[in-house]
Design a protein around this motif. Structure first.
Motif, PDB file in Angstrom:
ATOM      1  N   ALA A  93      81.728  46.201 -18.149  1.00 39.98           N
ATOM      2  CA  ALA A  93      80.554  45.415 -18.535  1.00 39.98           C
ATOM      3  C   ALA A  93      80.612  44.049 -17.848  1.00 39.98           C
ATOM      4  CB  ALA A  93      80.496  45.256 -20.050  1.00 39.98           C
ATOM      5  N   PHE A  94      81.758  43.412 -17.896  1.00 38.94           N
ATOM      6  CA  PHE A  94      81.835  42.015 -17.454  1.00 38.94           C
ATOM      7  C   PHE A  94      82.767  41.781 -16.269  1.00 38.94           C
ATOM      8  CE2 PHE A  94      80.661  41.895 -21.994  1.00 38.94           C
ATOM      9  CZ  PHE A  94      79.416  41.300 -21.866  1.00 38.94           C
ATOM     10  N   THR A 146      78.805  48.492 -13.009  1.00 41.72           N
ATOM     11  CA  THR A 146      78.720  47.604 -14.165  1.00 41.72           C
ATOM     12  C   THR A 146      77.451  47.897 -14.950  1.00 41.72           C
ATOM     13  OG1 THR A 146      78.540  45.299 -14.864  1.00 41.72           O
ATOM     14  CG2 THR A 146      77.780  45.782 -12.676  1.00 41.72           C
ATOM     15  N   PHE A 148      75.856  47.377 -19.196  1.00 38.07           N
ATOM     16  CA  PHE A 148      76.109  46.871 -20.551  1.00 38.07           C
ATOM     17  C   PHE A 148      75.921  47.963 -21.598  1.00 38.07           C
ATOM     18  CE2 PHE A 148      74.596  42.809 -18.457  1.00 38.07           C
ATOM     19  CZ  PHE A 148      75.886  42.337 -18.265  1.00 38.07           C
TER      20      PHE A 148
END
Lengths: 347, 387
Positions: A93-94, A146, A148
């Motif tokens: 995600a990050f 990537t 979320f």
């Protein structure tokens, strides 16, 4: 495709045995060393004498990914001789945001012309996959992605495509995310943090509580069944209704989504439900950890008990760790009413 | 199962759409200049998109804005209108900058007080490229933002190709976008690979790359689906190969075997041989290492008569957008029947066995290759086919 190996780095250590032990033990208090209670990975977990030279410049994010990927490969017991047939997919995600902020420190402290090239090259999202590839000498397709919402589910779809097309015979497919200072601050301000340190996966609340975590899981996915077989990944679907009952649902409720009320529908299937976010913490990539738990249950034919059993809607929870005949487990993540993903795992 | 390219869209320093881009490169126009969109002491020229079209400009989301500008052109070209909820639509886009929470003002405030206004975090969370495009189109298929550094755009297109072949979707939005940002500018500067002058890919005296920004979007579809919807296809996405160097974080493997494998896989995927390829749109950044390795590999695979070029002299190196912008140029060149001059090239490098085209050059053939190399040792190639 078959799950032939699992590697994991999480708050209670490293390796599938540590994870199995944690699932059996149940809840532990999160660490309270930062701004919020959180399931942090200790520095002692991220050292490895056999890899120390190869990861000496790697940051925490890359180390978590490398150790879990290398362990998944080792756990499979497979030696891939044709290195161009071994692919790598890392979902996050990050990414390595702690290194990015450290690089920003350089810009702010020393100016645009005096920053560290090593920090910059490690701040790039695909640095971790590059370390994995160099260490395992894998030459197949290597992708970092990537997302979320559905990072791990999309990674699995891609792994399945590569194996089906014949691009790869094996894919190391995993997730990694770290919890740095800035992220802790953002979590504190944006999430409903559980002050008592207890995630409540079955409250199906519209304001769920979370305890952020960090770590990495990799699974070795193979075209052929290996000697250390955890099970088979069947269909992965988006936005479809559940048409038949599995032996167990594993759900991704951990307080990171504002749509946990959507999981209430699962209760109507009269099937046992489990979810293990209290073991590893709340993470946007937490699906990978629940997937690992499901794979472990299929292999061992043991259902692990749900850790918190606060159950206001009367869901049929797995209340004790016991032997169980498990042929099929559905891993479910619901982001919005129209986005429900089902990953079907079969014995 | 063939996969059709039904629409293309582009925005770069060379123009706001495909027509402007082709006009600029046909005339050899190079819009590199010092950075104007933020303050820096670094003197390196960059290729900025000047005056981003207002209807797409969103403050704090420059990469997303670039992507949406190219997306609109590509959808129009494909005869599609948002939302695409009637189709099984996948979205696969590459980027680098949009994947990082690297807002310097936000972080400066955080360092001072241990807290900060979270608006940049909110924008970051809304700005995941594939998720935001998928949401805007109401797309219900797989969705991936590829962050494979400089090969992200090419890998994104290749992944979308795999999805379509595997039946995960009927249509895919594929490509990439990136903005010029202070963080990568400082980072590439620290690596010593930025040129003080306009880049000169494959030239003997090349001295590094210029950063650029922009987006390239391809709409790709299963052929049966496209024929029902529109009729006769004119372009296909025919092959993709991707292999890792397993060598070094920032330098390409000196023997180029990863890139060679990627190109050969893309060719076999497309069921063609090197002799079928009428030109190669090379990665060609203008760095010493990249161009030497890539030039050697192209020579090895295609022989010394291959027509090839780098278009980075017109756009700069657009990082996560590069592969997709170059895919758009490649597709357009196949349709138009010409390729532009390799901007910046003057002197042959004795270490590179082949020479890029030095003038706008007619091409006569149906297949072309576009290549990308990346940090982390990623190598990717695609084959595009004119019907």
């Amino acid at each position: 495709m078959y799950i032939s190996g699992i590697g994991i780095v999480f708050t209670r250590g490293r390796g599938i045995d540590s994870f199995e032990k944690a699932l059996k033990e149940g809840w532990r208090e999160p660490s309270r060393t930062g701004l919020i209670p959180a399931y942090r990975v200790g520095p002692e977990t991220l050292t490895d004498a056999s890899l120390s030279k190869k990861i000496r410049r790697a940051d925490r994010f890359s180390r978590m990914a490398v150790l879990s990927a290398v362990d998944a490969y080792g756990n499979s017991g497979i030696t891939v001789n044709e290195r161009e047939k071994l692919g790598i997919i890392l979902a996050t995600a990050f990414g390595p945001h702690t290194t990015t902020f450290s690089f920003l420190d350089d810009i702010l402290d020393y100016g645009d012309a005096n920053v560290s090239p090593t920090k910059f090259s490690n701040s790039v999202h695909n640095a971790a996959a590059s370390y994995v590839s160099a260490i395992l000498e894998s030459r197949g397709p290597t992708v970092t992605l990537t997302q979320f919402k559905l990072a791990f589910q999309n990674a699995l779809i891609l792994a399945g495509s590569w194996i089906a097309e014949g691009r790869c015979d094996h894919v190391l497919c995993g997730c990694a995310d770290e919890l740095g200072m800035v992220m802790e601050c953002a979590c504190k301000m944006k999430l409903n943090i559980a002050k008592d340190g207890k995630i409540n996966p079955f409250a199906f609340s519209d304001s769920p509580v979370s305890v952020p975590g960090e770590g990495s899981v990799f699974v070795m996915l193979s075209k052929e069944k290996g000697s250390n077989n955890y099970g088979k990944v069947g269909e992965i679907s988006f936005s479809q209704n559940i048409t038949r009952k599995p032996d167990l649902f594993v759900i991704d409720t951990d307080g990171m989504s504002a749509y946990e009320t959507g999981y209430k529908d699962i209760i109507n299937y009269d099937t046992v439900i489990a979810g293990y976010s209290p073991v590893f913490g709340s993470m946007l990539t937490g699906s990978a950890f629940n997937f690992a738990a499901a794979a472990l249950m299929l292999k061992n034919q043991i259902a692990y008990k749900c850790i918190f059993q606060d159950n206001p809607f009367g869901a049929k929870l797995c209340v004790e760790t016991s032997a169980k005949n498990l042929n099929e487990i559905y891993c479910i993540k619901i982001c919005r009413p129209e986005i429900k993903t089902i990953v079907r795992l079969q014995k | 199962m063939k996969i059709v390219i039904s629409g293309i869209g582009i925005i770069s320093a060379a123009g706001f759409n495909l027509e402007q881009n082709l006009e600029a490169i046909k005339n050899g126009k190079r819009n590199g200049a010092p950075v104007s969109i933020f303050s820096t002491i670094l003197p390196y020229p960059v290729f900025e998109v000047k005056s981003l079209p207002e209807k797409y400009a969103k403050e704090g989301m420059r990469t997303r804005s670039l992507a949406f500008a190219a997306l609109k052109e590509a959808l129009d070209d494909a005869g599609l209108q948002a939302p695409l909820s009637g189709f099984r639509t996948g979205v696969c886009l590459g980027t680098t900058v949009a994947s990082q929470l690297n807002d310097i003002s936000f972080y400066t405030e955080f360092r001072k007080s241990g807290s900060a206004d979270l608006k940049p975090v909110d924008l970051f969370l809304k700005g995941n490229l594939a998720e935001s495009v998928a949401c805007s189109l109401n797309a219900s298929g797989p969705s991936i933002t590829v962050v494979n550094a400089c090969s992200s755009g090419t890998d994104a297109i290749g992944i979308a190709l795999s999805w379509l072949k595997a039946g995960f979707c009927d249509i895919a939005i594929a490509g990439g976008a990136d903005e010029i940002n202070r963080v990568p500018l400082c980072g590439f500067g620290s690596l010593g690979i930025l040129s003080n002058s306009l880049c000169a890919p494959f030239d003997k005296n090349r001295s590094g790359l210029n950063l650029g920004e922009g987006a390239g979007i391809l709409i790709i579809e299963r052929e049966d689906f496209y024929i029902k919807r529109c009729g006769k296809p004119s372009l296909y996405l025919s092959g993709y190969g991707s292999f890792a160097d397993a060598y070094h974080l920032t330098a390409p493997r000196p023997d180029g075997t990863g890139l060679e494998s990627a190109i050969r896989k893309a060719l076999s995927d497309a069921k063609v041989v090197p002799e079928d390829i009428c030109f190669v749109n090379a990665h060609g950044t203008g760095t010493l290492d990249n161009d030497r390795v890539e030039g050697s590999v192209l020579s090895r695979v295609f022989g010394d008569k291959i027509k090839f070029l780098s278009t980075k002299g017109y756009t700069g190196h657009t990082l996560g957008g590069a592969g997709s912008i170059e895919a758009v140029y490649t597709a357009a060149a196949l349709k138009e029947g010409w390729i532009p001059s390799n901007a910046g090239f003057e002197c042959k490098d004795d270490d590179i066995p082949i020479t890029p085209v030095t003038a706008n050059t007619p091409i006569n053939g149906c297949f072309a290759v576009s290549t990308s190399l990346a940090f982390g040792g990623n190598n990717a190639a695609i084959v595009i086919e004119r019907a």
